[in-house]
Design a protein around this motif. Structure first.
Motif, PDB file in Angstrom:
ATOM      1  N   LEU A  13       0.946  -1.170  -0.052  1.00  0.00           N
ATOM      2  CA  LEU A  13      -0.080   0.027  -0.094  1.00  0.00           C
ATOM      3  C   LEU A  13       0.837   1.174  -0.047  1.00  0.00           C
ATOM      4  O   LEU A  13       2.217   1.321   0.517  1.00  0.00           O
ATOM      5  N   THR A  14       0.379   2.255  -0.838  1.00  0.00           N
ATOM      6  CA  THR A  14       0.848   3.670  -0.543  1.00  0.00           C
ATOM      7  C   THR A  14       0.074   4.611  -0.212  1.00  0.00           C
ATOM      8  O   THR A  14      -1.174   4.494  -0.468  1.00  0.00           O
ATOM      9  N   PHE A  15       0.415   5.615   0.567  1.00  0.00           N
ATOM     10  CA  PHE A  15      -0.422   6.695   1.074  1.00  0.00           C
ATOM     11  C   PHE A  15       0.069   8.143   0.844  1.00  0.00           C
ATOM     12  O   PHE A  15       1.373   8.275   0.580  1.00  0.00           O
ATOM     13  N   THR A  16      -0.693   9.091   0.757  1.00  0.00           N
ATOM     14  CA  THR A  16      -0.179  10.626   0.914  1.00  0.00           C
ATOM     15  C   THR A  16       0.097  10.803   2.143  1.00  0.00           C
ATOM     16  O   THR A  16      -0.259  10.300   3.147  1.00  0.00           O
ATOM     17  N   ARG A  17       0.847  12.160   2.399  1.00  0.00           N
ATOM     18  CA  ARG A  17       1.349  12.385   3.790  1.00  0.00           C
ATOM     19  C   ARG A  17       0.270  12.983   4.561  1.00  0.00           C
ATOM     20  O   ARG A  17       0.141  12.581   5.631  1.00  0.00           O
ATOM     21  N   ARG A  18      -0.988  13.368   3.688  1.00  0.00           N
ATOM     22  CA  ARG A  18      -2.374  13.929   4.824  1.00  0.00           C
ATOM     23  C   ARG A  18      -3.089  12.366   4.920  1.00  0.00           C
ATOM     24  O   ARG A  18      -3.561  12.291   6.161  1.00  0.00           O
ATOM     25  N   GLU A  19      -3.195  11.406   4.026  1.00  0.00           N
ATOM     26  CA  GLU A  19      -3.639  10.160   4.627  1.00  0.00           C
ATOM     27  C   GLU A  19      -3.095   9.589   5.800  1.00  0.00           C
ATOM     28  O   GLU A  19      -3.771   9.211   6.854  1.00  0.00           O
ATOM     29  N   MET A  20      -1.756   9.693   5.969  1.00  0.00           N
ATOM     30  CA  MET A  20      -0.920   9.012   7.097  1.00  0.00           C
ATOM     31  C   MET A  20      -0.741   9.883   8.287  1.00  0.00           C
ATOM     32  O   MET A  20      -1.233   9.440   9.262  1.00  0.00           O
ATOM     33  N   ASP A  21      -1.237  11.218   8.085  1.00  0.00           N
ATOM     34  CA  ASP A  21      -1.467  12.147   9.373  1.00  0.00           C
ATOM     35  C   ASP A  21      -2.485  11.807   9.861  1.00  0.00           C
ATOM     36  O   ASP A  21      -2.856  11.828  11.171  1.00  0.00           O
ATOM     37  N   ILE A  22      -3.648  11.455   9.206  1.00  0.00           N
ATOM     38  CA  ILE A  22      -5.228  11.153   9.420  1.00  0.00           C
ATOM     39  C   ILE A  22      -5.076   9.740  10.469  1.00  0.00           C
ATOM     40  O   ILE A  22      -5.380   9.804  11.533  1.00  0.00           O
ATOM     41  N   LEU A  23      -4.478   9.046   9.815  1.00  0.00           N
ATOM     42  CA  LEU A  23      -4.370   7.524  10.554  1.00  0.00           C
ATOM     43  C   LEU A  23      -3.324   7.757  11.745  1.00  0.00           C
ATOM     44  O   LEU A  23      -3.785   7.240  12.830  1.00  0.00           O
ATOM     45  N   GLN A  24      -2.426   8.574  11.813  1.00  0.00           N
ATOM     46  CA  GLN A  24      -1.720   8.830  12.738  1.00  0.00           C
ATOM     47  C   GLN A  24      -2.352   9.435  14.126  1.00  0.00           C
ATOM     48  O   GLN A  24      -2.412   9.019  15.346  1.00  0.00           O
ATOM     49  N   TYR A  25      -3.024  10.287  13.693  1.00  0.00           N
ATOM     50  CA  TYR A  25      -4.031  11.243  14.533  1.00  0.00           C
ATOM     51  C   TYR A  25      -5.078  10.262  15.455  1.00  0.00           C
ATOM     52  O   TYR A  25      -5.216  10.308  16.622  1.00  0.00           O
ATOM     53  N   LEU A  26      -5.510   9.429  14.419  1.00  0.00           N
ATOM     54  CA  LEU A  26      -6.787   8.336  14.999  1.00  0.00           C
ATOM     55  C   LEU A  26      -6.344   7.549  15.802  1.00  0.00           C
ATOM     56  O   LEU A  26      -6.774   7.301  16.957  1.00  0.00           O
ATOM     57  N   HIS A  27      -4.919   7.112  15.250  1.00  0.00           N
ATOM     58  CA  HIS A  27      -4.341   5.965  16.124  1.00  0.00           C
ATOM     59  C   HIS A  27      -3.893   6.413  17.426  1.00  0.00           C
ATOM     60  O   HIS A  27      -4.040   6.072  18.647  1.00  0.00           O
ATOM     61  N   ALA A  28      -3.219   7.825  17.600  1.00  0.00           N
ATOM     62  CA  ALA A  28      -2.895   8.493  18.974  1.00  0.00           C
ATOM     63  C   ALA A  28      -4.113   8.720  19.688  1.00  0.00           C
ATOM     64  O   ALA A  28      -3.908   8.854  21.001  1.00  0.00           O
ATOM     65  N   ASN A  29      -5.338   8.800  19.216  1.00  0.00           N
ATOM     66  CA  ASN A  29      -6.511   9.213  20.024  1.00  0.00           C
ATOM     67  C   ASN A  29      -7.545   7.921  19.761  1.00  0.00           C
ATOM     68  O   ASN A  29      -8.718   8.191  19.937  1.00  0.00           O
ATOM     69  N   ALA A  30      -6.987   6.623  19.943  1.00  0.00           N
ATOM     70  CA  ALA A  30      -7.851   5.413  19.456  1.00  0.00           C
ATOM     71  C   ALA A  30      -8.993   5.135  20.839  1.00  0.00           C
ATOM     72  O   ALA A  30      -9.924   4.346  20.298  1.00  0.00           O
TER      73      ALA A  30
END
Length: 233
Positions: free
Chosen positions: A155-172
């Motif tokens: 899989l490949t992601f844009t920087r924005r997509e990964m920022d979303i996933l990281q933020y959601l993960h940090a606030n899981a």
């Protein structure tokens, strides 16, 4: 990996304001400032700042009134008050109005940085984001390289997509609203009332990438009326 922490300094003494800007820019913060109390409240209510350093004696509006005005709209905004007044009555008033901490002038810059870091830490802001995220047994995200694997498919992601996933993960532990994502990930002002489907479109794209069945998401789920949540299972 961490994004830059956004700091607002409301201080009318030019020498102190300039010194604080230089100090926190040196420590890697993104800093905005104003010398005016009314402008300070306006900026604070934009919701774009992770922490506000707020002087008490200001032209236009004092720091106590600003703090009270912020708390009417946002109970979670981290605030540290700065003042030459160090008697107990002023400290109690500032804390009673909702300030997270109170630093009396003159102060040690090293101590101030530590106090700022402590408030941010208690607020869950500025914590390190995971460079690798595991979701279930089949999905691994490499946040640093904007890539991942799903059942051995690359899989490949844009920087924005990964920022979303990281933020959601940090606030899981909780659902994250669209407005919060627009503020914390996109950097838009809070309560801007944007008519945008940007978040929904990004979520839909992410589901097509990370979900075995995008129509029935297991990891990136919608919590009705609350927002989105990234689930480990």
């Amino acid at each position: 990996m961490t994004r830059k922490i956004r700091l607002l300094i409301v201080e009318d003494e030019a020498a102190i304001r300039t010194g604080l800007i230089d100090l926190f820019v040196f420590h890697g913060y993104e800093v905005n400032s104003t010398a005016d109390g009314v402008e300070g409240l306006k900026l604070a209510l934009s919701g774009q700042y992770d922490l506000i350093l707020l002087d008490v004696m200001l032209p236009g509006m004092n720091g106590f009134d600003i703090c009270s005005g912020i708390r009417e709209h946002d109970r979670e905004q981290p605030i540290i008050m700065l003042t030459a007044k160090s008697n107990d009555e002023d400290i109690v008033q500032g804390l009673a109005l909702g300030a997270d901490d109170y630093v009396a002038k003159p102060f040690s810059v090293a101590q101030l940085v530590l106090r700022v870091q402590a408030v941010l830490r208690r607020s869950g802001i500025g914590v390190s984001l995971e460079n690798q995220i595991h979701l279930g047994d089949e999905l691994v995200l490499d946040c640093r390289n904007l890539s991942g694997t799903l059942q051995q498919t690359a899989l490949t992601f844009t920087r924005r997509e990964m920022d979303i996933l990281q933020y959601l993960h940090a606030n899981a532990e909780r659902p994250v609203s669209r407005d919060e994502l627009l503020t914390k990930v996109w950097g838009y002002a809070k309560n801007l009332e944007l008519e945008t489907r940007t978040v929904d479109i990004h979520i839909a794209k992410l589901r097509r990438k990370i979900e075995p069945d995008a129509a029935n998401p297991r990891y990136l789920v919608t919590v009705r009326g609350a927002g989105y949540r990234l689930m480990a299972e």
